[in-house]
Write a protein that holds these residues in place. Structure first.
Motif, PDB file in Angstrom:
ATOM      1  N   LEU A 204      33.366  37.698  27.938  1.00  0.00           N
ATOM      2  CA  LEU A 204      32.823  37.748  26.583  1.00  0.00           C
ATOM      3  C   LEU A 204      31.749  38.829  26.501  1.00  0.00           C
ATOM      4  CD1 LEU A 204      32.477  33.945  25.691  1.00  0.00           C
ATOM      5  CD2 LEU A 204      34.080  35.576  24.694  1.00  0.00           C
ATOM      6  N   LYS A 205      31.748  39.555  25.418  1.00  0.00           N
ATOM      7  CA  LYS A 205      30.812  40.667  25.255  1.00  0.00           C
ATOM      8  C   LYS A 205      29.364  40.180  25.254  1.00  0.00           C
ATOM      9  CE  LYS A 205      29.982  44.687  22.294  1.00  0.00           C
ATOM     10  NZ  LYS A 205      30.371  45.376  21.042  1.00  0.00           N
ATOM     11  N   GLU A 206      28.530  40.821  26.068  1.00  0.00           N
ATOM     12  CA  GLU A 206      27.092  40.530  26.154  1.00  0.00           C
ATOM     13  C   GLU A 206      26.800  39.091  26.581  1.00  0.00           C
ATOM     14  OE1 GLU A 206      24.757  42.893  25.787  1.00  0.00           O
ATOM     15  OE2 GLU A 206      26.363  44.342  25.433  1.00  0.00           O
ATOM     16  N   ILE A 207      27.736  38.444  27.261  1.00  0.00           N
ATOM     17  CA  ILE A 207      27.532  37.035  27.612  1.00  0.00           C
ATOM     18  C   ILE A 207      26.396  36.862  28.611  1.00  0.00           C
ATOM     19  CG2 ILE A 207      29.177  36.921  29.528  1.00  0.00           C
ATOM     20  CD1 ILE A 207      28.460  34.268  26.777  1.00  0.00           C
ATOM     21  N   HIS A 208      26.114  37.906  29.397  1.00  0.00           N
ATOM     22  CA  HIS A 208      25.028  37.804  30.384  1.00  0.00           C
ATOM     23  C   HIS A 208      23.699  37.464  29.722  1.00  0.00           C
ATOM     24  CE1 HIS A 208      24.469  41.898  28.889  1.00  0.00           C
ATOM     25  NE2 HIS A 208      23.220  41.828  29.348  1.00  0.00           N
ATOM     26  N   ALA A 209      23.528  37.886  28.470  1.00  0.00           N
ATOM     27  CA  ALA A 209      22.265  37.630  27.754  1.00  0.00           C
ATOM     28  C   ALA A 209      22.106  36.162  27.396  1.00  0.00           C
ATOM     29  CB  ALA A 209      22.217  38.484  26.487  1.00  0.00           C
ATOM     30  N   HIS A 210      23.161  35.383  27.505  1.00  0.00           N
ATOM     31  CA  HIS A 210      23.107  33.971  27.134  1.00  0.00           C
ATOM     32  C   HIS A 210      23.040  33.041  28.353  1.00  0.00           C
ATOM     33  CE1 HIS A 210      23.876  34.609  22.831  1.00  0.00           C
ATOM     34  NE2 HIS A 210      24.591  35.653  23.248  1.00  0.00           N
ATOM     35  N   ILE A 211      22.904  33.614  29.538  1.00  0.00           N
ATOM     36  CA  ILE A 211      22.787  32.793  30.739  1.00  0.00           C
ATOM     37  C   ILE A 211      21.312  32.482  30.992  1.00  0.00           C
ATOM     38  CG2 ILE A 211      23.135  32.754  33.243  1.00  0.00           C
ATOM     39  CD1 ILE A 211      25.679  34.326  32.815  1.00  0.00           C
TER      40      ILE A 211
ATOM     41  N   THR B 284      24.559  43.281  33.968  1.00  0.00           N
ATOM     42  CA  THR B 284      25.122  43.028  32.633  1.00  0.00           C
ATOM     43  C   THR B 284      26.432  42.250  32.725  1.00  0.00           C
ATOM     44  OG1 THR B 284      26.267  45.163  32.681  1.00  0.00           O
ATOM     45  CG2 THR B 284      24.069  45.103  31.665  1.00  0.00           C
ATOM     46  N   GLN B 285      26.628  41.563  33.845  1.00  0.00           N
ATOM     47  CA  GLN B 285      27.840  40.781  34.035  1.00  0.00           C
ATOM     48  C   GLN B 285      27.519  39.315  34.297  1.00  0.00           C
ATOM     49  OE1 GLN B 285      29.603  43.165  37.314  1.00  0.00           O
ATOM     50  NE2 GLN B 285      31.377  43.373  35.971  1.00  0.00           N
ATOM     51  N   ALA B 286      28.500  38.471  33.998  1.00  0.00           N
ATOM     52  CA  ALA B 286      28.439  37.061  34.388  1.00  0.00           C
ATOM     53  C   ALA B 286      29.444  36.871  35.510  1.00  0.00           C
ATOM     54  CB  ALA B 286      28.790  36.165  33.210  1.00  0.00           C
ATOM     55  N   ILE B 287      28.992  36.301  36.627  1.00  0.00           N
ATOM     56  CA  ILE B 287      29.844  36.145  37.805  1.00  0.00           C
ATOM     57  C   ILE B 287      29.774  34.695  38.292  1.00  0.00           C
ATOM     58  CG2 ILE B 287      30.198  36.830  40.214  1.00  0.00           C
ATOM     59  CD1 ILE B 287      29.023  39.548  39.510  1.00  0.00           C
ATOM     60  N   THR B 288      30.927  34.140  38.626  1.00  0.00           N
ATOM     61  CA  THR B 288      30.967  32.774  39.138  1.00  0.00           C
ATOM     62  C   THR B 288      30.676  32.781  40.623  1.00  0.00           C
ATOM     63  OG1 THR B 288      32.603  32.141  37.478  1.00  0.00           O
ATOM     64  CG2 THR B 288      32.381  30.702  39.387  1.00  0.00           C
ATOM     65  N   ALA B 289      29.583  32.112  41.009  1.00  0.00           N
ATOM     66  CA  ALA B 289      29.191  31.997  42.416  1.00  0.00           C
ATOM     67  C   ALA B 289      29.470  30.566  42.863  1.00  0.00           C
ATOM     68  CB  ALA B 289      27.714  32.335  42.588  1.00  0.00           C
ATOM     69  N   GLY B 290      30.585  30.346  43.522  1.00  0.00           N
ATOM     70  CA  GLY B 290      30.970  29.004  43.941  1.00  0.00           C
ATOM     71  C   GLY B 290      32.388  28.701  43.510  1.00  0.00           C
ATOM     72  N   SER B 291      32.904  27.577  43.964  1.00  0.00           N
ATOM     73  CA  SER B 291      34.278  27.187  43.646  1.00  0.00           C
ATOM     74  C   SER B 291      34.276  26.018  42.667  1.00  0.00           C
ATOM     75  CB  SER B 291      35.022  26.779  44.923  1.00  0.00           C
ATOM     76  OG  SER B 291      34.350  25.707  45.564  1.00  0.00           O
ATOM     77  N   LEU B 292      35.442  25.750  42.077  1.00  0.00           N
ATOM     78  CA  LEU B 292      35.572  24.610  41.175  1.00  0.00           C
ATOM     79  C   LEU B 292      35.780  23.344  41.990  1.00  0.00           C
ATOM     80  CD1 LEU B 292      37.815  25.988  38.282  1.00  0.00           C
ATOM     81  CD2 LEU B 292      35.362  25.554  38.277  1.00  0.00           C
TER      82      LEU B 292
END
Length: 432
Positions: free
Chosen positions: A272-279, A311-319
């Motif tokens: 999603l665009k600019e999603i990093h700003a919402h974390i 400027t990215q959102a990255i998943t750190a970990g598993s489901l």
């Protein structure tokens, strides 16, 4: 979660490395592979096996472990002493749990371990393993104990344990009438885990079992819980087995649909665009609950977090089920009043974000953490449950979002709710 599977190649994909990869993917894990032997087999017969050189096996292991973080290692077909020595040389000092499925003969009749290699298996591989998962015939051959009655299972397990493995699972015994059970021994305690027998033979169940056990052991689960999980996963794989050829049915590990949908939605969220700003500072979790979930163990979430990296959102970990406490508890509390709400995500609080939600005609609820009673504050993980309960107590329909403005040492937060992850994403997309 990263698993390294070491074993033979099966061109039918019924067993071996190909089956390991399919099972790992079904469980949401990544699977690296090291080939020990090339076989020619199908669902009807086993025709040929050719060992891979010890040098090649060692270099394959080095290439994986020098680059990737591995959470568990499974070993299946090793075929000869040279392969066993090569594997032992590379893994004897590894700090990674190793799960050995000591396969000796395939379901289709092929020899997977030479007779003169059994001694090396006992001396070199079993001692470095966290867990071994032989079937009854394999347990008898390796332990020297004939298994004819329930007490023999414990004798065999103790003999195998003396070889050095921490945990023993003897799979598929029929010593309990009308049931097919797995005998589990952790060096002290033992338990037989019963299950229903499905009619007919299949190809691949042992590989499915070993991969599922390795996943749970990597998650720091005890051997009894790991065995129960693996048994259910394998049962489901056998139940879904398909006759793809003219011989045995081939097991089909099924991917958890809850996991599939959440994984897909997390990928879309990251893009999603600019999603990093919402974390937020505490990072983000995205969850999806089973229908009628009772505990956080029934809610799938990220075991780590979705984090901001530039400027990215990255998943750190598993489901993992139980991978979230905070957001999972929010969903569980909502479900008590609004059972259809099964998914949620937390994002950073900002007044402009609340205004955007209002403009999109979202239903908004909130609570004041300053009003939280002392009894709730002192009880671990009860603040979110109290807050969500406060926000929805006078509502007849579920809100799209619930927010609070924080408290001393507590970051303000917005939680977006939905019936499924896809609906949560739709609500987020409206404000972005």
């Amino acid at each position: 979660m990263n698993i390294l599977a070491i074993g033979g190649s099966d061109p039918s994909s019924g067993a071996g490395i190909q089956s390991d990869i399919l099972a790992a993917q079904a469980l949401g894990a990544n699977c690296f592979s090291v080939i020990t032997a090339i076989t020619a087999q199908n669902s009807k017969q086993f025709s040929y096996a050719e060992p891979v050189s010890a040098k090649s096996i060692g270099m394959q292991i080095d290439s994986v472990l020098s680059d990737f973080d591995v959470d568990a290692i499974t070993i299946g077909m090793v075929y000869d002493t040279a392969a066993i020595k090569a594997i032992h040389a590379k893994l004897k000092n590894a700090k990674i749990p190793i799960i050995l499925d000591p396969v000796i003969k395939s379901t289709t009749g092929g020899v997977l371990l030479k007779k003169d290699a059994i001694s090396a298996l006992k001396k070199l591989l079993i001692p470095i393993c966290n867990t071994i998962t032989p079937n009854v015939a394999e347990a008898e051959l390796i332990s020297g104990v004939r298994i004819r009655k329930p007490s023999d299972l414990l004798l065999a397990a103790k003999a195998l344990s003396k070889l050095g493995a921490k945990n023993i699972i003897i799979t598929g015994h029929f010593l309990e009438r009308g049931k097919i059970s797995d005998f589990v021994f952790d060096g002290t305690r033992h338990q037989s885990i019963p299950g229903k027998k499905l009619s007919g033979q299949n190809h691949g169940s042992g590989c499915n079992f070993a991969i599922a056990v390795s996943l749970y052991i990597a998650r720091k689960k005890n051997i009894f819980d790991s065995a129960k999980f693996a048994k259910q996963f394998t049962y489901d794989s056998i139940k879904s087995a398909q006759r793809l050829g003219r011989g045995l049915k081939i097991t089909r590990p099924g991917r958890d649909q809850i996991q599939s949908e959440l994984a897909e939605s997390i990928k879309k969220f990251e893009n999603l665009k600019e999603i990093h700003a919402h974390i937020p500072e505490c990072q983000t979790n995205f969850v999806f609950a089973k229908p009628k979930a009772k505990t956080t163990g029934d809610v799938l979430g990220v075991s780590g977090r979705i984090v901001k990296a530039g400027t990215q959102a990255i998943t750190a970990g598993s489901l993992e089920y139980g991978g979230s406490r905070h957001v999972a508890t929010a969903v569980l509390t909502m479900q008590k009043k609004f059972p259809k709400i099964r998914s949620a995500i937390n994002i950073r609080y900002d007044e402009s974000t609340i205004k955007k939600f209002a403009k999109s005609r979202a239903k908004i609820a909130s609570y004041n953490r300053l009003q939280e009673p002392k009894s709730s504050r002192q009880k671990e993980n009860s603040s979110i449950s109290w807050g969500v309960s406060q926000a929805i107590q006078n509502l007849s329909t579920p809100p799209d979002i619930i927010y609070h403005k924080g408290d001393f040492g507590k970051e303000p937060m917005i939680i977006v709710f939905g019936t499924a992850p896809s609906e949560v994403l739709q609500k987020l997309a409206k404000i972005l």
